[in-house]
Design an enzyme around this catalytic site. Structure first.
Site: not given
Ligand code: IMP
Ligand code: MG
Length: 180
Positions: A101-102, A105, A107, A133, A156, A169
């Site tokens: 995964e990239d 945040d 999760g 994060k 961000f 990207r």
């Molecule tokens: P989560 O589901 O809350 O963990 O969010 C993760 C997903 O939200 C990642 O796969 C990203 O696509 C996107 N995301 C969350 N924070 C960022 C950020 O700071 N920059 C770009 N994408 C983000």
């Molecule tokens: Mg993503």
């Protein structure tokens, strides 16, 4: 003023720092999974750069696969509804999956994909994220095996695969973005 001038980027990790960390993670994964049948799954689109560099630096054979979820949309409207848009094609039963995964945040994205892959009965799943994060996880039981960098203060992030409204990207470095 042109739109590109409104967004301020500040470098957080240089291309060199990223490549060094990617090599470290690739080495550990290669050692841990040597001799095993491995499927490396990229969570698209954000992990495409990280995924390629990680695999380039790994010394073991892997089957490549991809999945994608509905993403955040706009920064100020985070969604808790994650929808699988692209499913993996491989049979992962009794194989070792690396989920790449990239950024993690809250999760929710990784948790959703993990549950989906677990149902296919792989022998193991290793979760790898380029970024996480700090203190944002709401999926408290989520086991993350390798993180490239922990990011503080919930900025961000863009670059090296990560986007803001589908832009940035292509950058070779990771930056924080703010509007001025
Ligand atoms: P989560 O589901 O809350 O963990 O969010 C993760 C997903 O939200 C990642 O796969 C990203 O696509 C996107 N995301 C969350 N924070 C960022 C950020 O700071 N920059 C770009 N994408 C983000
Ligand atoms: Mg993503």
């Amino acid at each position: 003023m042109k739109e590109k001038d409104k967004n301020q980027l500040q470098t957080l990790y240089t291309a060199e720092q990223i490549q060094t960390r990617v090599q470290e993670i690739a080495k550990v994964l290669s050692e841990d999974l040597a001799g095993k049948r491995v499927v490396a799954v990229a969570v698209m689109k954000g992990s495409f750069r990280f995924y390629c560099d990680l695999l380039l630096n790994m010394s073991i054979d892997v089957i490549c696969d991809f999945c994608a979820c509905s993403s955040y949309g706009l920064r100020d409207k985070p969604s808790t509804e994650i929808r699988l848009q692209l499913d993996i094609q491989s049979d992962v039963q009794d194989k070792h999956v690396i989920l790449i995964e990239d950024i993690i945040d809250r999760g929710i994205t990784v948790h959703t994909i993990l549950e989906h892959i677990k149902a296919r009965k792989p022998k193991s799943i290793t979760v790898v994220s380029l970024l996480q994060k700090q203190d944002q996880l709401i999926e408290k039981d989520l086991k993350i095996d390798h993180v490239g960098f922990i990011v503080k203060d919930d900025p961000f992030i863009v670059g090296y695969g990560l986007d803001y409204q589908e832009k940035y990207r292509q950058l070779s470095y990771i930056a924080t973005i703010s509007n001025s």
